[in-house]
Design an enzyme around this catalytic site. Structure first.
Site, PDB file in Angstrom:
ATOM      1  NE  ARG A 232      36.329   4.235  63.777  1.00  6.60           N
ATOM      2  CZ  ARG A 232      36.300   3.146  63.623  1.00  6.60           C
ATOM      3  NH1 ARG A 232      35.793   2.338  64.275  1.00  6.60           N
ATOM      4  NH2 ARG A 232      36.834   2.601  62.591  1.00  6.60           N
TER       5      ARG A 232
ATOM      6  NE  ARG B 265      36.477  -3.911  57.013  1.00 10.02           N
ATOM      7  CZ  ARG B 265      36.838  -3.031  58.137  1.00 10.02           C
ATOM      8  NH1 ARG B 265      37.193  -3.724  59.205  1.00 10.02           N
ATOM      9  NH2 ARG B 265      36.743  -1.778  58.002  1.00 10.02           N
TER      10      ARG B 265
ATOM     11  CE  LYS C  75      39.923  -0.144  66.335  1.00  9.26           C
ATOM     12  NZ  LYS C  75      40.788   0.244  65.221  1.00  9.26           N
TER      13      LYS C  75
ATOM     14  NE  ARG D  72      41.574  -5.196  57.920  1.00 14.16           N
ATOM     15  CZ  ARG D  72      41.174  -4.352  58.764  1.00 14.16           C
ATOM     16  NH1 ARG D  72      41.731  -4.364  59.932  1.00 14.16           N
ATOM     17  NH2 ARG D  72      40.416  -3.261  58.606  1.00 14.16           N
TER      18      ARG D  72
ATOM     19  NE  ARG E 177      38.738   2.048  57.197  1.00 12.68           N
ATOM     20  CZ  ARG E 177      39.090   0.649  57.175  1.00 12.68           C
ATOM     21  NH1 ARG E 177      39.727   0.051  56.020  1.00 12.68           N
ATOM     22  NH2 ARG E 177      39.149   0.119  58.219  1.00 12.68           N
TER      23      ARG E 177
END
Ligand code: AMP
Length: 207
Positions: free
Chosen positions: A90, A152, A15, A124, A163
């Site tokens: 969400r 992160r 995203k 990532r 998540r």
């Protein structure tokens, strides 16, 4: 195109990466609740400190906090001809609140299977200076900036699984909610970044 666009999908669907492309294409500002929350955490505000506990555990931050953030953000001048929502809404209550304050004209759902998500998220990395997102294997950063990249805190395998569970339980039902309103377009996110970007571009033209 007037109105707002929602980028919808599981964590790690791409995203954030695709949002950058859509911003260049449409001129709409990106409104990422994840980025706003991370900024609040960094600033050490009371809201940031409360949100951090949820974020570190891979859980959703309570709806009223998120809705408050969005209401405030949409009052800024640059939001007047619509924005690109990334990571919001969400939950169904968030979508219901959004319906009262903004005109959502398209929802782009980026679909990626769970197994691919875990590989993507754990590798990532982000450039803290530009916000650009890379992946150690799939999208390596230029060598000259490699040293400054950060991971992160919630991009670990354990947190990713939490998540994903939150996504399936609380967020996934929104796809049907938006499909019922004829706003949903689905793209296959398990593809090269450029291929996904051109599919999104086509989808936006058709809306
Ligand atoms: P993201 O960068 O979009 O993956 O968001 C990181 C974390 O921020 C999520 O795992 C949640 O804890 C929190 N968060 C971001 N956006 C929302 C939202 N719309 N509703 C609830 N929690 C959110």
């Amino acid at each position: 195109m007037t109105g707002s666009i929602v980028l919808f999908g599981p964590p790690g669907a791409g995203k954030g990466t695709q949002a950058g492309r859509i911003v260049s294409l449409t001129g709409k500002p990106q409104v990422s609740t994840g980025d706003m929350l991370r900024a609040a955490v960094k600033a050490g505000s009371p809201m940031g400190l409360a949100a951090k506990e949820y974020m570190d555990a891979g859980l959703l931050v309570p709806d009223e906090v998120i809705i408050g953030l969005i209401e405030e953000r949409l009052q800024q001048d640059d939001a007047s001809s619509g924005v690109l929502f990334d990571g919001f809404p969400r939950t169904i209550p968030q979508a219901e609140s959004l319906e009262q304050i903004a005109d959502v004209t398209s929802v782009i759902s980026i679909e990626v299977p769970d197994e691919a998500i875990v590989n993507r998220i754990v590798g990532r990395r982000m450039d803290p200076e530009t916000g650009e997102i890379y992946h150690i294997i799939f999208n390596p950063a230029p060598a000259e900036i490699a040293d400054r990249l950060i991971q992160r805190k919630d991009d670990t395998e354990v947190t990713v699984r939490a998540r994903l569970a939150a996504f399936h339980e609380q967020t996934a039902p929104l796809a049907q909610w938006y499909a019922d309103r004829n706003l949903l377009v689905t793209v296959d996110g398990n593809n090269d970044i450029e291929i996904v970007a051109s599919e999104i571009q086509e989808a936006l033209k058709s809306l």
